[in-house]
Design a protein around this motif. Structure first.
Motif, short mmCIF file in Angstrom:
data_model
loop_
_atom_site.label_atom_id
_atom_site.label_comp_id
_atom_site.label_asym_id
_atom_site.label_seq_id
_atom_site.Cartn_x
_atom_site.Cartn_y
_atom_site.Cartn_z
N THR A 59 -3.93 7.71 18.72
CA THR A 59 -3.82 6.69 19.85
C THR A 59 -3.06 7.41 20.91
O THR A 59 -3.04 7.47 22.03
CB THR A 59 -3.24 5.40 19.45
OG1 THR A 59 -2.08 5.50 18.91
CG2 THR A 59 -4.39 4.59 18.95
N ASP A 60 -1.74 8.38 20.21
CA ASP A 60 -0.86 8.90 21.36
C ASP A 60 -1.57 10.07 21.86
O ASP A 60 -1.44 10.58 23.13
CB ASP A 60 0.40 9.46 20.63
CG ASP A 60 1.15 8.31 20.00
OD1 ASP A 60 1.55 7.33 20.86
OD2 ASP A 60 1.39 8.42 18.75
N VAL A 61 -2.43 10.73 21.39
CA VAL A 61 -3.21 12.07 21.52
C VAL A 61 -4.16 11.46 22.95
O VAL A 61 -4.21 12.18 23.80
CB VAL A 61 -3.82 12.73 20.53
CG1 VAL A 61 -4.66 13.81 20.82
CG2 VAL A 61 -2.77 13.22 19.66
N ALA A 229 -8.68 13.57 17.03
CA ALA A 229 -8.20 13.17 18.16
C ALA A 229 -8.00 14.33 19.18
O ALA A 229 -8.31 13.88 20.39
CB ALA A 229 -6.91 12.21 17.99
N LEU A 230 -7.56 15.48 18.61
CA LEU A 230 -7.23 16.42 19.53
C LEU A 230 -8.39 17.12 19.91
O LEU A 230 -8.53 17.74 20.98
CB LEU A 230 -6.10 17.41 18.87
CG LEU A 230 -5.67 18.62 19.51
CD1 LEU A 230 -4.97 17.95 21.07
CD2 LEU A 230 -4.59 19.33 18.77
N PHE A 231 -9.28 17.51 18.78
CA PHE A 231 -10.52 18.43 19.03
C PHE A 231 -11.57 17.79 19.53
O PHE A 231 -12.66 18.53 19.83
CB PHE A 231 -10.40 19.37 17.84
CG PHE A 231 -9.36 20.25 17.59
CD1 PHE A 231 -8.63 20.94 18.70
CD2 PHE A 231 -8.74 20.17 16.43
CE1 PHE A 231 -7.48 21.61 18.24
CE2 PHE A 231 -7.58 20.85 16.02
CZ PHE A 231 -6.98 21.63 17.08
N GLN A 232 -11.80 16.39 19.27
CA GLN A 232 -13.05 15.87 19.78
C GLN A 232 -13.03 14.96 21.15
O GLN A 232 -13.95 14.35 21.34
CB GLN A 232 -13.53 14.99 18.43
CG GLN A 232 -14.03 15.69 17.18
CD GLN A 232 -15.26 16.39 17.48
OE1 GLN A 232 -16.10 15.99 17.99
NE2 GLN A 232 -15.17 17.71 17.01
N ASN A 233 -11.84 15.37 21.60
CA ASN A 233 -11.81 14.32 22.85
C ASN A 233 -12.55 14.82 23.83
O ASN A 233 -12.66 16.19 24.15
CB ASN A 233 -10.30 14.29 23.41
CG ASN A 233 -10.08 13.29 24.45
OD1 ASN A 233 -10.43 13.57 25.47
ND2 ASN A 233 -9.33 12.14 24.03
N THR A 247 -6.39 28.33 9.54
CA THR A 247 -6.21 27.18 10.77
C THR A 247 -7.23 27.24 11.93
O THR A 247 -7.95 26.54 12.49
CB THR A 247 -4.88 27.18 11.53
OG1 THR A 247 -3.89 27.06 10.28
CG2 THR A 247 -4.50 26.24 12.40
N ALA A 248 -7.57 28.65 12.10
CA ALA A 248 -8.59 28.82 13.12
C ALA A 248 -9.98 28.48 12.79
O ALA A 248 -10.68 27.89 13.65
CB ALA A 248 -8.29 30.35 13.77
N ALA A 249 -10.09 28.80 11.52
CA ALA A 249 -11.54 28.25 11.12
C ALA A 249 -11.74 26.86 11.10
O ALA A 249 -12.98 26.42 11.40
CB ALA A 249 -11.72 28.94 9.60
N ALA A 250 -10.59 26.07 10.67
CA ALA A 250 -10.54 24.68 10.73
C ALA A 250 -10.80 24.01 12.17
O ALA A 250 -11.73 23.03 12.42
CB ALA A 250 -9.43 24.17 10.24
N PRO A 256 -16.58 20.97 19.53
CA PRO A 256 -17.68 21.02 20.04
C PRO A 256 -18.17 22.26 20.67
O PRO A 256 -17.19 23.33 21.11
CB PRO A 256 -17.61 20.11 21.45
CG PRO A 256 -16.44 19.17 21.12
CD PRO A 256 -15.58 19.93 20.53
N VAL A 257 -19.24 22.86 20.64
CA VAL A 257 -19.57 24.25 20.75
C VAL A 257 -19.49 24.88 22.02
O VAL A 257 -19.21 25.88 22.36
CB VAL A 257 -21.29 24.50 20.71
CG1 VAL A 257 -22.02 23.80 21.52
CG2 VAL A 257 -21.67 25.72 20.49
N GLU A 258 -19.32 23.69 23.27
CA GLU A 258 -19.13 24.16 24.44
C GLU A 258 -17.57 24.44 24.82
O GLU A 258 -17.41 24.79 25.97
CB GLU A 258 -19.79 23.10 25.64
CG GLU A 258 -18.89 21.90 25.58
CD GLU A 258 -19.41 20.87 24.41
OE1 GLU A 258 -18.99 19.79 24.43
OE2 GLU A 258 -20.00 21.37 23.58
N VAL A 259 -16.68 23.98 24.14
CA VAL A 259 -15.30 24.21 24.25
C VAL A 259 -14.73 25.71 24.03
O VAL A 259 -14.75 26.27 22.89
CB VAL A 259 -14.42 23.10 23.47
CG1 VAL A 259 -12.90 23.51 23.79
CG2 VAL A 259 -14.80 21.81 23.84
N PRO A 260 -14.38 26.49 24.88
CA PRO A 260 -13.95 27.69 24.80
C PRO A 260 -12.76 28.02 23.92
O PRO A 260 -11.70 26.81 23.82
CB PRO A 260 -13.48 28.41 26.11
CG PRO A 260 -14.08 27.48 27.04
CD PRO A 260 -14.21 25.99 26.53
#
Length: 486
Positions: A59-61, A229-233, A247-250, A256-260
């Motif tokens: 929720t903070d994110v 919360a951080l990577f799917q917003n 970490t990078a692989a995770a 999402p595919v469109e996020v650089p």
């Protein structure tokens, strides 16, 4: 602009009680408690408590994204002069506060005080550099066969996530923050938990320099607690990471595919010592490449590939230097590995290397001194990053052998050679699989205006540094202009 009358570390505390301070997040231009787990902060220097962090929950994110999204249009609309003025003031404040921030860095991750002070000074210079780069977003013009005038413009991406490690808790974040903000983005910045106080000090100082609220929000948490919360917003526009390959692989799987996505990762970097090398100079380059910051640098040398004609002589010089390093056990040259876990992993790698000989001072107290693994046979010692003050010593007979051995690991961050034979150097830099190649120079140290991009498992997406960073944090729009009929 606000003016702090307390120390920077008190300014970022929720409850600045001496010896038991509570810290949290930095959202909206001030410290606030997170809703997640309480994380204990411990000094690496003396095991004393540095306080606790009320870490972020999902929720903070979400709240930080909302605030950053609201702030982004106004920040993007500010002139380059406005942004540059804030960056210049930030550089001034960082220099003024270096004596406060450097001890935080040293306590959080065990870095020598001289290195910590240097890191803050370099970070100030990075802001000065990007103050000028704020004027630099540029485009291209084109002509067409159909009569349009076509030009491109660079625009900010939006809200970006910046994720940084503990080994350079000031310069690595500053390099990302300055580039992202100079191009008109707002950011969620997640430092390593053992770089949390340094991260909060960076944010507070930028706020004191006049950075508008919510342009930079700091999230502190274990990655597993906030990953979705951080990577799917839906507001997330890009991610820049410095960290490990797993970490990078995770992160890439979660995005999402469109996020650089841009990542600077680890390395098992080779340094070749050729047959014509001045051996005293070679030892100096080896030392600077391998043991600075206790070997906790992604670009550090992990492997020595030594021409067989000089191998015995060089090994004796290294033996003498390693033995002499024991005199610096109480000094300020090496520092301490960042955690007892890291130290245990480094010691395990040494023990399992199957080296024919191990050169290493016996320091005790859990400290790991500069270590040379002579002719190891374990694949892990040769191919995997140890991330400590440990190098292998292997011999080669031809430059082709050296290139093949240097290219054996899956990484490709840096590589180097010590030689004055230009043809050999040229053959090496053309053949080695690495994003950075250095001739007669330390592998560590990458100027912030020069691109850094690892090959193989050492990098993903665009590199970073100077123009490359500016390019990553912007997107191009092509505009077609044709005069309408009267």
């Amino acid at each position: 602009m606000t003016t702090t009358t307390t120390t920077i570390i008190d300014a970022v505390a929720i409850n600045p009680t001496e010896g038991a301070a509570t810290y949290g997040l930095f959202i909206g231009g001030s410290a606030r408690a997170g809703s997640g787990a309480s994380l204990e902060l411990t000094s690496r220097l003396d095991a004393s408590s540095l306080g606790t962090v009320a870490s972020a929950a999902p929720t903070d994110v979400e709240f930080a994204f909302e605030r950053a999204s609201s702030a982004q249009p106004a920040w993007a609309a500010q002139t380059a002069a406005d942004r540059a003025a804030i960056f210049q003031q930030a550089a001034t404040l960082f220099r003024q506060r270096s004596a406060e921030i450097a001890p935080i860095i040293a306590a959080e991750m065990g870095k020598p005080m001289s290195e910590a002070l240097s890191e803050v000074q370099k970070g100030a210079a990075i802001f000065e550099y990007f103050a000028q780069m704020a004027y630099r977003p540029s485009g291209q013009t084109f002509t067409t066969d159909t009569g349009e005038d076509v030009f491109t413009v660079a625009e900010p991406l939006g809200v970006v996530a910046l994720i940084t490690p503990w080994n350079f808790p000031f310069t690595i974040p500053v390099r990302k923050i300055a580039a992202a903000l100079a191009t008109g983005n707002t950011a969620l910045y997640k430092p390593a938990t053992n770089g949390a106080l340094c991260g909060l000090a960076i944010a507070q100082t930028l706020s004191d320099a006049g950075l508008p609220d919510d342009v930079l929000n700091v999230i502190i948490a274990k990655s597993s607690a906030i990953q979705e919360a951080l990577f799917q917003n839906p507001a997330l526009a890009a991610v820049s990471l410095t960290g490990s390959y797993p970490t990078a692989a995770a992160i890439r799987r979660a995005l999402p595919v469109e996020v650089p996505f841009q990542a600077e990762l680890g390395g098992k970097n080779a340094l070749v010592i050729w047959r014509d090398a001045d051996l005293d100079f070679a030892v100096q380059v080896i030392w600077q490449s391998s043991f600075r910051n206790n070997g906790q640098i992604c670009t550090s040398c992990g492997r020595l590939l030594v021409h067989e004609d000089i191998a015995d002589q060089l090994l004796e010089r290294l033996r003498h230097r390693v033995d002499g390093s024991a005199n610096n056990v109480e000094g300020d040259e090496f520092g301490i590995l960042s955690s007892t876990t890291e130290a245990s992993q480094v010691l395990e790698a040494i023990e399992q290397s199957n080296a024919s000989e191990i050169l290493r001072p016996e320091w005790g107290d859990g400290r790991v001194g500069p270590t040379v693994l002579v002719r190891p046979t374990a694949n892990a010692a040769i191919e995997e990053e140890i991330f400590g003050p440990v190098i292998t010593f292997e011999t080669v007979s031809t430059i082709d052998d050296a290139i093949a051995l240097a290219n054996r690991p899956a990484y490709g961050l840096t590589a180097g050679i010590v030689t004055n034979e230009l043809d050999v150097a040229k053959q090496f830099w053309h053949g080695v699989h690495a994003g950075t190649v250095k001739i007669n120079a330390s592998l560590t140290g990458t100027p912030f205006h020069v691109p850094l991009r690892g090959w193989g498992q050492s990098g993903a997406g665009a590199g970073e540094g100077g123009d490359v960073s500016m390019e990553f944090f912007t997107r191009r729009k092509a505009v077609y202009l044709r005069r309408s009929p009267v």
